[in-house]
Design an enzyme around this catalytic site. Structure first.
Site, PDB file in Angstrom:
ATOM      1  N   ASP A   1       5.750  -7.770   3.609  1.00 32.01           N
ATOM      2  CA  ASP A   1       6.483  -7.066   4.653  1.00 32.01           C
ATOM      3  C   ASP A   1       5.494  -6.735   5.767  1.00 32.01           C
ATOM      4  O   ASP A   1       4.293  -6.986   5.652  1.00 32.01           O
ATOM      5  CB  ASP A   1       7.175  -5.810   4.092  1.00 32.01           C
ATOM      6  CG  ASP A   1       8.328  -5.361   5.000  1.00 32.01           C
ATOM      7  OD1 ASP A   1       8.427  -5.868   6.133  1.00 32.01           O
ATOM      8  OD2 ASP A   1       9.131  -4.507   4.579  1.00 32.01           O
TER       9      ASP A   1
HETATM   10  C1  BGC Z   1      10.962  -4.186   7.419  1.00 28.61           C
HETATM   11  C2  BGC Z   1      11.513  -5.537   7.035  1.00 28.61           C
HETATM   12  C3  BGC Z   1      11.552  -6.448   8.224  1.00 28.61           C
HETATM   13  C4  BGC Z   1      10.170  -6.521   8.848  1.00 28.61           C
HETATM   14  C5  BGC Z   1      10.077  -7.478  10.020  1.00 28.61           C
HETATM   15  C6  BGC Z   1       9.699  -4.272   8.229  1.00 28.61           C
HETATM   16  O1  BGC Z   1       9.345  -3.030   8.720  1.00 28.61           O
HETATM   17  O2  BGC Z   1      10.741  -3.431   6.257  1.00 28.61           O
HETATM   18  O3  BGC Z   1      12.770  -5.393   6.464  1.00 28.61           O
HETATM   19  O4  BGC Z   1      12.008  -7.715   7.842  1.00 28.61           O
HETATM   20  O5  BGC Z   1       9.805  -5.210   9.273  1.00 28.61           O
HETATM   21  O6  BGC Z   1      10.736  -7.046  11.118  1.00 28.61           O
END
Ligand code: BGC
Length: 756
Positions: free
Chosen positions: A282
């Site tokens: 993530d």
């Molecule tokens: C979130 C994800 C997301 C990623 C990219 C993160 O902060 O937890 O769900 O896909 O950002 O935008």
């Protein structure tokens, strides 16, 4: 036992490696042959050049230069197809091997055609509809050049304080698994090389929805029996449906952050579940392991690679440290090559190695994005997601010629219709509730007044308004706003108040300890009720709220979540009776925050509360509240009523491996045609580990004309009787089972059978 499992995993691990070797893709292997170690590490790097949502501290820099030197495997959050084309040109024409980039994005509930938030969508219990929204999302996103979607989010959530409950399908693993499968199939279709399908990315692996105290990014600590039975099934269902990628979660699991959790990423995901796609971190979750306390950037990067992470989102830990770790013997070239292979295989699956521009076609956006057809589905999806919580004196539906006071801070608030995590949507296309009322009931008299702010606390408003003015505090005083609303109510037949949460009061980094309707709006609701006019609350939120006080008022309540781009039209369809609401809650609504976590599949305990839920000393209950929630899982009313009778089982006894069919007669006893979600719950009466009191194990959504009846059948498959026992074996244990059938999780029509 644990040792045995580890050995077993090692064994499976070796065989699956052999299996993997057997199906190596020649194009990918030829490419790997030509790559330097730096180029291989480069493929493991995912950047965002801006235009995306920066949810962590790191923001990518010098992206162009990095693409040229082969230091980037993919980009996400690229603002426009032109920019994607430009970036692909640089990768293909200016980097040494010309390896195309992946283009990712967060398309959580629709691309430009924004559907209801996922929690709302799940309340439709309509898997074909949900799949269809994912297909449309894929068609629109790929028309703009995107080929990899960071969705579905399948985290089971049983704590509505956690803002991200909005992004998933609620509390239940059975329903959650069905939704996960529908979404993966919707995004990926049957041919990933088709230009209207994209890679799905199941997230957040794993257990992110169980963060302690509902505080985002917090720790998770969970026993494996609960994990396997309650939290892991939707991820597995997504993998079984063919999800091509997996995103790790921010939290730790058994004390090891998911991003470097070998048990999770390799033993379970690859070796036990046979996942053959790639794993991405993530946003900066790799770097965050420094704060978790696992070491410096080099150490955590090596740990993550070794654990089975293939791609580093934004953190550049892989890019900046893996070569050094290789030189120092902390990782091997094989570790790097394996991760790189998985990224290249994803590009191969998409057909990008053949044609890097497969998804870049300037003629498509115009004809595929935000079309009338797509908006129609968005309107349908929204109407089908609404849950009628209460219909005082059957005031709903309202006549299209009524005099209506339409009030509330969300009644004409374009900024709040799309809901959380809709970065690719555009609020300017959203239909407000007021516009919807005018569209659908042009002959009604609409007396509009804002009535109150969403909340009056300017500091809190600032925290919520990170992506736009969701909470706008009016220049007028709260007293003036209130007076205007009361005046509007007094000259109307009926009041419709659109109240609840602004969009970013739920979603990522939007946990709340108090999940009731903000005070400013409570005042408004009470003032409206005091006029004596019938009051309907259209309630918006990204989570179950605590609305015990409002429920006790003489009001009707229609829960509409954040309904998406067609919000107003869909709300009007339901309020004026063009569509009879059929949504059912997919997460329990507590009476009080103190009951959280609360969900339908809780256990009996050794000291269950009395049947009537009255307090009894030395029982598992509360002094100040009953155990029962305000609204149980599966709950939702209709403008009509349904009567259940005549439950039958196809057999009284079954053997292991046999299925059993449950049938029930459902009669529409009211005055409207309508749809009902028929639900089946199962109780395994005696087993080797304590069973939940009941668990959802089947459902069917049926349309029944007024006055008519249907016999609905649901077949329990052998797996539906199984659970992970204390040894984590998936078994069905002989003995008594009880089946409950009805319109929500309190269903009380019961039959029993025996598994021999
Ligand atoms: C979130 C994800 C997301 C990623 C990219 C993160 O902060 O937890 O769900 O896909 O950002 O935008």
């Amino acid at each position: 036992m644990r040792i045995f499992k580890t050995l077993l995993f090692c064994f499976i691990g070796t065989t699956s490696l052999i299996a993997q070797n057997a199906k190596k893709i020649p194009e990918v292997e030829q490419l790997l042959e030509k790559m330097t170690i730096e180029e291989k590490i480069g493929q493991l790097n995912l950047l965002t050049p801006g235009g995306g949502v920066a949810t962590g501290e790191v923001v990518s820099k010098n992206v162009e230069a990095k693409i040229k030197t082969g230091n980037v495997g993919g980009l996400f959050g690229v603002a426009s197809p032109e920019k994607m084309k430009k970036a692909q040109d640089i990768a293909v024409k200016n980097s040494r091997l010309g390896i195309p980039l992946l283009f990712g994005s967060d398309i959580i509930h629709g691309y430009k055609t924004t559907f209801p938030i996922p929690l709302g969508l799940s309340a439709s219990w309509d898997m074909d509809l949900i799949k269809n929204t994912a297909q449309i999302a894929a068609k629109e996103a790929t028309a703009d050049g995107i080929n990899w979607n960071f969705s579905p989010m399948v985290d089971i959530a049983r704590d509505p304080r956690w803002g991200r409950i909005a992004e998933g399908a609620g509390e239940d693993p059975y329903l959650g698994s069905a939704v996960a499968e529908a979404m993966v199939k919707g995004y990926q279709g049957t041919d990933l090389t088709a230009n209207n399908t994209m890679l799905a990315c199941v997230k957040h692996f794993a257990l992110y929805g169980a963060v302690e105290a509902g505080r985002d990014y917090n720790s998770v600590d969970m026993g494996h029996v609960k994990m396997f039975n309650q939290y892991l099934p939707p991820y597995k269902a997504a993998i079984d449906a063919g999800a091509a990628s997996v995103m790790t979660s921010f939290n730790d699991v058994d004390g090891v952050p998911s991003t470097a959790n070998k048990w999770l990423l390799t033993d379970l995901l690859r070796d036990s579940w046979n996942f053959d796609g790639f794993v991405v971190s993530d946003y900066t979750s790799l770097n965050e392991m420094i704060a978790h306390g696992l070491g410096d950037l080099q150490a955590v990067s090596a740990l993550a690679l070794k654990a089975g992470l293939d791609m580093d989102m934004v953190g550049e830990g892989f890019l900046s440290t893996l070569k050094k770790s290789l030189d120092e013997g902390k990782v091997t070239e094989t570790d790097i090559t394996n991760a790189c292979r998985r990224i290249l295989e994803a590009k191969y699956k998409l057909g990008l190695l053949d044609n890097p521009y497969r998804y870049i076609d300037a003629s498509r956006p115009e004809k595929d994005i935000l079309t009338e057809e797509n908006r129609k589905i968005a309107r349908k999806a929204a109407a089908h997601s609404f849950v009628l919580l209460k219909n005082e004196n059957n005031i709903l539906p309202i006549s299209k010629t009524a005099k209506i006071a339409l009030v509330g801070p969300l009644a004409d608030s374009r900024n709040n219709m799309l809901g959380t995590w809709a970065p690719t949507g555009d609020v300017k296309y959203a239909v407000t509730i007021k516009e919807g009322f005018n569209n659908i009931a042009p002959n009604a008299t609409i007396n509009y007044a804002k009535g109150s702010n969403v909340l009056n606390d300017k500091e809190l408003a600032k925290k919520i308004n990170v992506f736009g003015p969701r909470v706008e505090i009016s220049n007028e005083t709260p007293e003036t706003l209130l007076k205007e609303a009361v005046a509007a109510a007094e000259k109307s037949d009926v009041v419709v108040a659109v109240v609840g949460e602004a969009t970013e009061m739920s979603g990522e980094a939007a946990s709340r300890t108090d999940i009731s309707i903000p005070q400013a709006q409570k005042k408004l609701i009470n003032a409206l009720v005091a006029t004596g006019k019938p009051v309907v609350l259209i309630l918006m939120s990204g989570r179950p709220l605590v609305i015990t006080e409002e429920f006790d008022l003489p009001v009707s309540i229609l829960q509409v979540w954040h309904p998406g781009v067609e919000a107003g039209n869909a709300a009007a369809d339901v309020v004026f009776g063009d569509y009879n609401p059929s949504g059912k809650l997919t997460a329990t609504w507590p009476r009080a925050v103190g009951q959280i976590p609360i969900y339908h599949s809780m256990k009996n305990t050794g000291r269950p509360a009395p049947e009537n839920d009255q307090f009894q000393k030395f029982r598992s209950n509360y002094l100040d509240q009953p155990n029962a929630p305000l609204f149980p899982f599966g709950y939702g009313l209709s403008y009509t009523t349904f009567e259940y009778s005549d439950v039958q089982l196809s057999k009284q006894k079954i053997a292991q491996g046999e299925s059993i069919t449950v049938s029930v007669k459902v009669k529409n006893t009211g005055n409207y045609d309508g749809e009902e979600v028929v639900q089946l719950y199962l109780r395994d009466v005696v087993r080797s580990i304590t069973p939940p009191k009941r668990q959802l194990k089947g459902f069917k959504k049926v349309f029944i004309k007024k006055g008519e009846s249907k016999t609905v059948t649901i077949t329990l498959q052998p797996e539906d009787l199984k659970f992970y026992n204390g040894n984590l074996d998936f078994v069905a244990e002989p003995g008594d089972f009880e089946v409950f059938v009805g319109g929500n999780s309190n269903a009380d029509l019961k039959k029993s059978f025996i598994l021999e």
